[in-house]
Design a protein around this motif. Structure first.
Motif, PDB file in Angstrom:
ATOM      1  N   GLY A   1       0.843  -1.261   0.068  1.00  0.00           N
ATOM      2  CA  GLY A   1      -0.038   0.140  -0.116  1.00  0.00           C
ATOM      3  C   GLY A   1       0.771   1.206   0.069  1.00  0.00           C
ATOM      4  O   GLY A   1       2.158   1.343  -0.012  1.00  0.00           O
ATOM      5  N   ASP A   2       0.054   2.313  -0.085  1.00  0.00           N
ATOM      6  CA  ASP A   2       0.765   3.681  -0.060  1.00  0.00           C
ATOM      7  C   ASP A   2       1.167   3.989   1.393  1.00  0.00           C
ATOM      8  O   ASP A   2       0.677   3.796   2.302  1.00  0.00           O
ATOM      9  CB  ASP A   2      -0.183   4.553  -0.701  1.00  0.00           C
ATOM     10  CG  ASP A   2      -0.382   4.381  -2.098  1.00  0.00           C
ATOM     11  OD1 ASP A   2       0.678   3.714  -2.941  1.00  0.00           O
ATOM     12  OD2 ASP A   2      -1.523   4.934  -2.479  1.00  0.00           O
ATOM     13  N   TRP A   3       2.180   4.746   1.460  1.00  0.00           N
ATOM     14  CA  TRP A   3       2.870   5.472   2.753  1.00  0.00           C
ATOM     15  C   TRP A   3       2.036   6.762   3.135  1.00  0.00           C
ATOM     16  O   TRP A   3       1.591   7.419   2.280  1.00  0.00           O
ATOM     17  CB  TRP A   3       4.305   5.802   2.722  1.00  0.00           C
ATOM     18  CG  TRP A   3       5.411   4.675   2.633  1.00  0.00           C
ATOM     19  CD1 TRP A   3       5.698   3.986   1.350  1.00  0.00           C
ATOM     20  CD2 TRP A   3       5.777   3.917   3.642  1.00  0.00           C
ATOM     21  NE1 TRP A   3       6.730   3.001   1.655  1.00  0.00           N
ATOM     22  CE2 TRP A   3       6.836   2.824   3.202  1.00  0.00           C
ATOM     23  CE3 TRP A   3       5.920   3.914   4.854  1.00  0.00           C
ATOM     24  CZ2 TRP A   3       7.419   1.863   3.940  1.00  0.00           C
ATOM     25  CZ3 TRP A   3       6.413   3.018   5.685  1.00  0.00           C
ATOM     26  CH2 TRP A   3       7.292   2.095   5.302  1.00  0.00           C
ATOM     27  N   THR A   4       1.874   6.638   4.326  1.00  0.00           N
ATOM     28  CA  THR A   4       0.979   7.867   5.035  1.00  0.00           C
ATOM     29  C   THR A   4       1.913   8.324   6.028  1.00  0.00           C
ATOM     30  O   THR A   4       2.524   7.652   6.881  1.00  0.00           O
ATOM     31  CB  THR A   4      -0.135   7.465   5.368  1.00  0.00           C
ATOM     32  OG1 THR A   4      -0.014   6.413   6.372  1.00  0.00           O
ATOM     33  CG2 THR A   4      -1.177   6.910   4.122  1.00  0.00           C
ATOM     34  N   ASP A   5       1.750   9.805   6.148  1.00  0.00           N
ATOM     35  CA  ASP A   5       2.445  10.348   7.017  1.00  0.00           C
ATOM     36  C   ASP A   5       1.456  10.393   8.196  1.00  0.00           C
ATOM     37  O   ASP A   5       0.263  10.585   8.472  1.00  0.00           O
ATOM     38  CB  ASP A   5       2.771  11.887   6.745  1.00  0.00           C
ATOM     39  CG  ASP A   5       3.790  12.043   5.563  1.00  0.00           C
ATOM     40  OD1 ASP A   5       4.650  10.928   5.453  1.00  0.00           O
ATOM     41  OD2 ASP A   5       3.915  12.735   4.922  1.00  0.00           O
ATOM     42  N   ALA A   6       2.076  10.455   9.455  1.00  0.00           N
ATOM     43  CA  ALA A   6       1.304  10.537  10.846  1.00  0.00           C
ATOM     44  C   ALA A   6       2.477  11.255  11.960  1.00  0.00           C
ATOM     45  O   ALA A   6       3.638  10.981  11.920  1.00  0.00           O
ATOM     46  CB  ALA A   6       0.889   9.146  11.330  1.00  0.00           C
ATOM     47  N   ASP A   7       1.640  11.856  13.056  1.00  0.00           N
ATOM     48  CA  ASP A   7       2.598  12.317  14.191  1.00  0.00           C
ATOM     49  C   ASP A   7       2.639  11.255  15.435  1.00  0.00           C
ATOM     50  O   ASP A   7       1.370  10.664  15.495  1.00  0.00           O
ATOM     51  CB  ASP A   7       1.915  13.589  14.480  1.00  0.00           C
ATOM     52  CG  ASP A   7       2.147  14.630  13.502  1.00  0.00           C
ATOM     53  OD1 ASP A   7       3.031  14.646  12.951  1.00  0.00           O
ATOM     54  OD2 ASP A   7       1.204  15.658  13.522  1.00  0.00           O
TER      55      ASP A   7
END
Length: 254
Positions: free
Chosen positions: A4-10
């Protein structure tokens, strides 16, 4: 999901990241100096980042570099990393802030000898047992401890080779937690809370009916006991007496 695609998160302290029902908690963070150790002929014996463990809020960090192969002797280095160093009057360094400055400093005390890595026994990567080792650079040796800024190279004592402070990376310590019973825990917690509320707001009473023979008749006495203050207890006893008398009347006169 794989592929899957990478997603940014804090990811923050007390702010876990939820990944497919598994929570990831941030426990710590620090610096990992990248060092390159070469032998006397310039061949690389060790290269890579080494995590230095913070010792205070300004991220003065302690780390261990172990080079068991590739040099004439096994070498262990006990070092400190100072993100923003300041030298005290006694010559000891401290870090005055946790932020990287232009003078970020890596200091190393160098030991030679058997590091205990060839005995098949697990050894803590973040500690160095100096018993049986010879200090060749540091306060108890003829050579001073090594001091390196990023990009600098220093000679190892006794012609062992060189060490270069190549780069600087960051690291984080995380913990993963997965509990499939969380939903059930919530359900039972609500049930316990509901039971507590019932016990607090629903009156708890005990009722008695006493039958006493009085000649050819039977004398009935009614009583009640409440747990705590219960202003409706007398009315409740009277209601039971009334309903009981009505039921007896129906049975005697069907």
């Amino acid at each position: 999901m794989p592929g899957g695609d990478w997603t940014d998160a804090d990811l923050k302290v007390n702010w876990p990241l939820d990944i497919g029902g598994t929570k990831m908690y941030l426990l710590s963070n620090g610096f990992a100096p990248v060092v390159t150790v070469r032998d006397a002929d310039g061949e690389v014996a060790f290269s890579g980042p080494v995590a230095f463990i913070p010792q205070d809020n300004n991220l003065r960090s302690l780390g261990v570099i172990k080079v068991p192969d590739g040099l004439a002797e096994q070498v262990g280095m006990l070092g400190f990393f100072y993100p923003d160093p300041v030298e005290q009057s006694d010559g000891i360094f401290q870090s005055q802030s946790p932020y990287i400055g232009p003078s970020s400093l890596l200091t190393l005390t160098v030991y030679t000898g058997d590091l205990g890595l060839d005995e098949g026994v697990s050894v803590n990567a973040y500690s160095l047992d100096t018993d049986g080792l010879t200090q060749v650079a540091g306060p108890k040796a003829d050579a001073a401890a090594l001091e390196l800024k990023q990009g600098q190279t220093a000679e190892l004592p006794d012609g062992l080779g060189t060490i270069e402070f190549t780069a600087l990376k960051r690291f984080v310590g995380v913990e993963f937690h997965h509990d499939p019973t969380e939903g059930w825990v919530l359900v039972f917690s609500l049930l316990i809370l509901g039971g507590l509320l019932v016990s607090l707001f629903v009156p708890r009473r005990r009722m008695w009916i006493k039958a006493v023979a009085d000649g050819d008749a039977v004398h009935l006495e009614y009583a009640g006991l409440a747990r705590g203050e219960d202003p409706g207890l007398a009315d409740a006893v009277a209601d039971i007496a009334r309903r009981h008398a009505a039921r007896l009347e129906r049975r005697m006169n069907p």
